[in-house]
Write a protein that holds these residues in place. Structure first.
Motif, PDB file in Angstrom:
ATOM      1  N   GLN A  42       0.833  -1.198   0.000  1.00  0.00           N
ATOM      2  CA  GLN A  42       0.000   0.000   0.000  1.00  0.00           C
ATOM      3  C   GLN A  42       0.870   1.250   0.000  1.00  0.00           C
ATOM      4  O   GLN A  42       0.565   2.225  -0.680  1.00  0.00           O
ATOM      5  CB  GLN A  42      -0.933   0.001   1.213  1.00  0.00           C
ATOM      6  N   ALA A  43       1.970   1.229   0.744  1.00  0.00           N
ATOM      7  CA  ALA A  43       2.866   2.381   0.787  1.00  0.00           C
ATOM      8  C   ALA A  43       3.499   2.607  -0.583  1.00  0.00           C
ATOM      9  O   ALA A  43       3.608   3.742  -1.049  1.00  0.00           O
ATOM     10  CB  ALA A  43       3.943   2.178   1.849  1.00  0.00           C
ATOM     11  N   VAL A  44       3.900   1.526  -1.241  1.00  0.00           N
ATOM     12  CA  VAL A  44       4.487   1.644  -2.573  1.00  0.00           C
ATOM     13  C   VAL A  44       3.446   2.164  -3.558  1.00  0.00           C
ATOM     14  O   VAL A  44       3.725   3.031  -4.376  1.00  0.00           O
ATOM     15  CB  VAL A  44       5.066   0.290  -3.039  1.00  0.00           C
ATOM     16  N   GLY A  45       2.225   1.646  -3.471  1.00  0.00           N
ATOM     17  CA  GLY A  45       1.155   2.095  -4.366  1.00  0.00           C
ATOM     18  C   GLY A  45       0.852   3.565  -4.183  1.00  0.00           C
ATOM     19  O   GLY A  45       0.655   4.298  -5.156  1.00  0.00           O
ATOM     20  N   THR A  46       0.848   4.035  -2.960  1.00  0.00           N
ATOM     21  CA  THR A  46       0.595   5.451  -2.680  1.00  0.00           C
ATOM     22  C   THR A  46       1.713   6.308  -3.269  1.00  0.00           C
ATOM     23  O   THR A  46       1.455   7.347  -3.873  1.00  0.00           O
ATOM     24  CB  THR A  46       0.492   5.687  -1.160  1.00  0.00           C
ATOM     25  N   ALA A  47       2.962   5.851  -3.105  1.00  0.00           N
ATOM     26  CA  ALA A  47       4.092   6.605  -3.652  1.00  0.00           C
ATOM     27  C   ALA A  47       4.032   6.636  -5.174  1.00  0.00           C
ATOM     28  O   ALA A  47       4.286   7.673  -5.793  1.00  0.00           O
ATOM     29  CB  ALA A  47       5.410   5.991  -3.178  1.00  0.00           C
ATOM     30  N   GLN A  48       3.683   5.501  -5.797  1.00  0.00           N
ATOM     31  CA  GLN A  48       3.596   5.455  -7.256  1.00  0.00           C
ATOM     32  C   GLN A  48       2.479   6.361  -7.758  1.00  0.00           C
ATOM     33  O   GLN A  48       2.629   7.039  -8.771  1.00  0.00           O
ATOM     34  CB  GLN A  48       3.363   4.021  -7.727  1.00  0.00           C
ATOM     35  N   THR A  49       1.357   6.396  -7.044  1.00  0.00           N
ATOM     36  CA  THR A  49       0.251   7.262  -7.429  1.00  0.00           C
ATOM     37  C   THR A  49       0.665   8.726  -7.342  1.00  0.00           C
ATOM     38  O   THR A  49       0.359   9.522  -8.219  1.00  0.00           O
ATOM     39  CB  THR A  49      -0.971   7.012  -6.520  1.00  0.00           C
ATOM     40  N   ALA A  50       1.405   9.082  -6.299  1.00  0.00           N
ATOM     41  CA  ALA A  50       1.859  10.463  -6.137  1.00  0.00           C
ATOM     42  C   ALA A  50       2.821  10.850  -7.251  1.00  0.00           C
ATOM     43  O   ALA A  50       2.738  11.954  -7.799  1.00  0.00           O
ATOM     44  CB  ALA A  50       2.529  10.637  -4.769  1.00  0.00           C
ATOM     45  N   VAL A  51       3.699   9.933  -7.626  1.00  0.00           N
ATOM     46  CA  VAL A  51       4.644  10.216  -8.707  1.00  0.00           C
ATOM     47  C   VAL A  51       3.899  10.368 -10.018  1.00  0.00           C
ATOM     48  O   VAL A  51       4.151  11.295 -10.793  1.00  0.00           O
ATOM     49  CB  VAL A  51       5.715   9.099  -8.802  1.00  0.00           C
TER      50      VAL A  51
END
Length: 74
Positions: A42-51
């Motif tokens: 979930q943390a990786v997905g959130t970071a990818q979405t922000a990028v």
């Protein structure tokens, strides 16, 4: 009759109970690891979405027709 050297303790145990205890602890450990994996994903997905949002521009960066304006506010 069981004969063991001095200093060795012998204990009678029910193997079915011991296996149940072992299975319980293994299942709990696997659940904790799975929960940690989900949290990390979930943390990786959130970071990818922000990028991705930063690359595409957010709704406030878009002009009235959906295009990115030629002059971006500072």
């Amino acid at each position: 009759m069981l004969s063991v050297p001095d200093g060795v303790d012998v204990r009678k145990v029910d193997l079915s109970i011991e296996l149940q205890i072992l299975a319980f602890h293994e299942q709990r450990k696997a659940g904790e690891e799975a929960a940690a994996d989900v949290t990390a994903a979930q943390a990786v997905g959130t970071a990818q979405t922000a990028v991705a949002a930063g690359r595409e521009g957010s709704a406030t960066d878009q002009g009235p027709d959906g295009d990115v304006p030629a002059v971006m506010p500072a």
